[in-house]
Design a protein around this motif. Sequence first.
Motif, PDB file in Angstrom:
ATOM      1  N   ASN A 180       0.817  -1.220   0.000  1.00  0.00           N
ATOM      2  CA  ASN A 180       0.000   0.000   0.000  1.00  0.00           C
ATOM      3  C   ASN A 180       0.847   1.265   0.000  1.00  0.00           C
ATOM      4  O   ASN A 180       0.317   2.364   0.162  1.00  0.00           O
ATOM      5  N   LEU A 181       2.138   1.112  -0.193  1.00  0.00           N
ATOM      6  CA  LEU A 181       3.030   2.277  -0.137  1.00  0.00           C
ATOM      7  C   LEU A 181       2.649   3.322  -1.181  1.00  0.00           C
ATOM      8  O   LEU A 181       2.213   2.989  -2.285  1.00  0.00           O
ATOM      9  N   ASN A 182       2.842   4.577  -0.824  1.00  0.00           N
ATOM     10  CA  ASN A 182       2.669   5.650  -1.795  1.00  0.00           C
ATOM     11  C   ASN A 182       3.739   6.717  -1.564  1.00  0.00           C
ATOM     12  O   ASN A 182       4.333   6.802  -0.486  1.00  0.00           O
ATOM     13  N   THR A 183       3.983   7.507  -2.580  1.00  0.00           N
ATOM     14  CA  THR A 183       5.070   8.490  -2.557  1.00  0.00           C
ATOM     15  C   THR A 183       4.912   9.486  -1.420  1.00  0.00           C
ATOM     16  O   THR A 183       5.877   9.833  -0.733  1.00  0.00           O
ATOM     17  N   TYR A 184       3.694   9.957  -1.193  1.00  0.00           N
ATOM     18  CA  TYR A 184       3.456  10.978  -0.169  1.00  0.00           C
ATOM     19  C   TYR A 184       3.876  10.481   1.214  1.00  0.00           C
ATOM     20  O   TYR A 184       4.574  11.180   1.945  1.00  0.00           O
ATOM     21  N   GLN A 185       3.448   9.264   1.564  1.00  0.00           N
ATOM     22  CA  GLN A 185       3.767   8.742   2.894  1.00  0.00           C
ATOM     23  C   GLN A 185       5.269   8.508   3.061  1.00  0.00           C
ATOM     24  O   GLN A 185       5.818   8.713   4.136  1.00  0.00           O
ATOM     25  N   VAL A 186       5.930   8.082   2.002  1.00  0.00           N
ATOM     26  CA  VAL A 186       7.376   7.844   2.088  1.00  0.00           C
ATOM     27  C   VAL A 186       8.109   9.164   2.311  1.00  0.00           C
ATOM     28  O   VAL A 186       9.003   9.259   3.160  1.00  0.00           O
ATOM     29  N   LEU A 187       7.717  10.205   1.585  1.00  0.00           N
ATOM     30  CA  LEU A 187       8.449  11.469   1.648  1.00  0.00           C
ATOM     31  C   LEU A 187       8.154  12.273   2.910  1.00  0.00           C
ATOM     32  O   LEU A 187       9.018  13.009   3.391  1.00  0.00           O
ATOM     33  N   ARG A 188       6.958  12.153   3.452  1.00  0.00           N
ATOM     34  CA  ARG A 188       6.602  13.005   4.588  1.00  0.00           C
ATOM     35  C   ARG A 188       7.198  12.515   5.904  1.00  0.00           C
ATOM     36  O   ARG A 188       7.144  13.216   6.909  1.00  0.00           O
ATOM     37  N   HIS A 189       7.756  11.316   5.912  1.00  0.00           N
ATOM     38  CA  HIS A 189       8.391  10.799   7.120  1.00  0.00           C
ATOM     39  C   HIS A 189       9.913  10.875   6.996  1.00  0.00           C
ATOM     40  O   HIS A 189      10.477  10.613   5.936  1.00  0.00           O
ATOM     41  N   ASN A 190      10.544  11.222   8.101  1.00  0.00           N
ATOM     42  CA  ASN A 190      11.999  11.387   8.092  1.00  0.00           C
ATOM     43  C   ASN A 190      12.741  10.057   8.053  1.00  0.00           C
ATOM     44  O   ASN A 190      13.844   9.979   7.505  1.00  0.00           O
ATOM     45  N   LYS A 191      12.159   9.028   8.652  1.00  0.00           N
ATOM     46  CA  LYS A 191      12.797   7.716   8.676  1.00  0.00           C
ATOM     47  C   LYS A 191      11.867   6.672   8.072  1.00  0.00           C
ATOM     48  O   LYS A 191      10.656   6.680   8.306  1.00  0.00           O
ATOM     49  N   PHE A 192      12.473   5.777   7.295  1.00  0.00           N
ATOM     50  CA  PHE A 192      11.732   4.713   6.625  1.00  0.00           C
ATOM     51  C   PHE A 192      12.194   3.398   7.250  1.00  0.00           C
ATOM     52  O   PHE A 192      13.270   2.896   6.952  1.00  0.00           O
ATOM     53  N   ILE A 193      11.394   2.856   8.165  1.00  0.00           N
ATOM     54  CA  ILE A 193      11.732   1.638   8.892  1.00  0.00           C
ATOM     55  C   ILE A 193      10.993   0.471   8.246  1.00  0.00           C
ATOM     56  O   ILE A 193       9.760   0.472   8.173  1.00  0.00           O
ATOM     57  N   VAL A 194      11.739  -0.524   7.778  1.00  0.00           N
ATOM     58  CA  VAL A 194      11.135  -1.605   7.012  1.00  0.00           C
ATOM     59  C   VAL A 194      11.783  -2.929   7.400  1.00  0.00           C
ATOM     60  O   VAL A 194      12.973  -2.984   7.697  1.00  0.00           O
ATOM     61  N   THR A 195      10.994  -3.983   7.426  1.00  0.00           N
ATOM     62  CA  THR A 195      11.546  -5.304   7.725  1.00  0.00           C
ATOM     63  C   THR A 195      12.092  -5.936   6.445  1.00  0.00           C
ATOM     64  O   THR A 195      11.741  -5.521   5.336  1.00  0.00           O
ATOM     65  N   LYS A 196      12.937  -6.952   6.617  1.00  0.00           N
ATOM     66  CA  LYS A 196      13.504  -7.646   5.453  1.00  0.00           C
ATOM     67  C   LYS A 196      12.411  -8.217   4.563  1.00  0.00           C
ATOM     68  O   LYS A 196      12.480  -8.119   3.331  1.00  0.00           O
ATOM     69  N   ASP A 197      11.415  -8.838   5.188  1.00  0.00           N
ATOM     70  CA  ASP A 197      10.328  -9.427   4.405  1.00  0.00           C
ATOM     71  C   ASP A 197       9.550  -8.355   3.644  1.00  0.00           C
ATOM     72  O   ASP A 197       9.095  -8.586   2.518  1.00  0.00           O
ATOM     73  N   ALA A 198       9.408  -7.177   4.263  1.00  0.00           N
ATOM     74  CA  ALA A 198       8.699  -6.092   3.594  1.00  0.00           C
ATOM     75  C   ALA A 198       9.491  -5.568   2.397  1.00  0.00           C
ATOM     76  O   ALA A 198       8.913  -5.197   1.375  1.00  0.00           O
ATOM     77  N   VAL A 199      10.828  -5.563   2.516  1.00  0.00           N
ATOM     78  CA  VAL A 199      11.676  -5.149   1.385  1.00  0.00           C
ATOM     79  C   VAL A 199      11.432  -6.066   0.195  1.00  0.00           C
ATOM     80  O   VAL A 199      11.263  -5.620  -0.938  1.00  0.00           O
ATOM     81  N   ARG A 200      11.417  -7.364   0.451  1.00  0.00           N
ATOM     82  CA  ARG A 200      11.189  -8.332  -0.627  1.00  0.00           C
ATOM     83  C   ARG A 200       9.786  -8.160  -1.219  1.00  0.00           C
ATOM     84  O   ARG A 200       9.591  -8.311  -2.428  1.00  0.00           O
ATOM     85  N   LYS A 201       8.823  -7.840  -0.362  1.00  0.00           N
ATOM     86  CA  LYS A 201       7.457  -7.639  -0.837  1.00  0.00           C
ATOM     87  C   LYS A 201       7.395  -6.405  -1.728  1.00  0.00           C
ATOM     88  O   LYS A 201       6.724  -6.411  -2.778  1.00  0.00           O
TER      89      LYS A 201
END
Length: 207
Positions: A180-201
């Motif tokens: 469900n990621l979108n550009t707005y949510q990624v850019l408006r947060h200072n840190k992007f915390i993601v799990t390994k499984d989420a990276v693969r997804k």
Amino acid sequence: MPRVPVYNVNAEQVGEIDLSDDIFGVEINVPVMHQAVVNYLANQRQGTHSTKTRGEVRGGGKKPWRQKGTGRARQGSIRAPQWIKGGVVFGPKPRDYSYRLPKKVKRLALKSALSSKVKDNEIIVLDELKLQQPKTKEIVKLLKNFNVDKKALIVLPDKDEIVERSARNIPGVETMVANNLNTYQVLRHNKFIVTKDAVRKIEEVFA
């Protein structure tokens, strides 16, 4: 191919992960990211604003004074726009602000946003994020371990109600599912915390 460290919840490095060049290593396109953000915000607008024209304001049916002979300017209604409590000229009316961006543009914007997080060292990859029960202090501890004191986006591979409930009361912290990621949510947060499984997804969905 970008390579970033992988940490556990105690901020101890436990390995490294190679990120896909097609997702996390593209050339950053600022104008496209701007388009995506404007589109997202426009689509969030309810568009329920409404003002009354002179024909919709109650009253004003009678001519306030005769046309000639009073020495005053001619008036036809006390609900004309120049009067107090009169109608509004060209005021907003309910409308739909939403519009669609081409799929390729939205995808390029998201890839640019993710690549900017890698370039600016604002990405934190966790080996996993599992909680036995909802506890806000566990997420607070996680953020403190990584010295995150501003807005943070926690990305999970699948919906995890326990993690979501644990993070929802922390100001500036949001959780999202990878697809469900979108550009707005990624850019408006200072840190992007993601799990390994989420990276693969992410790499699987947006490749």
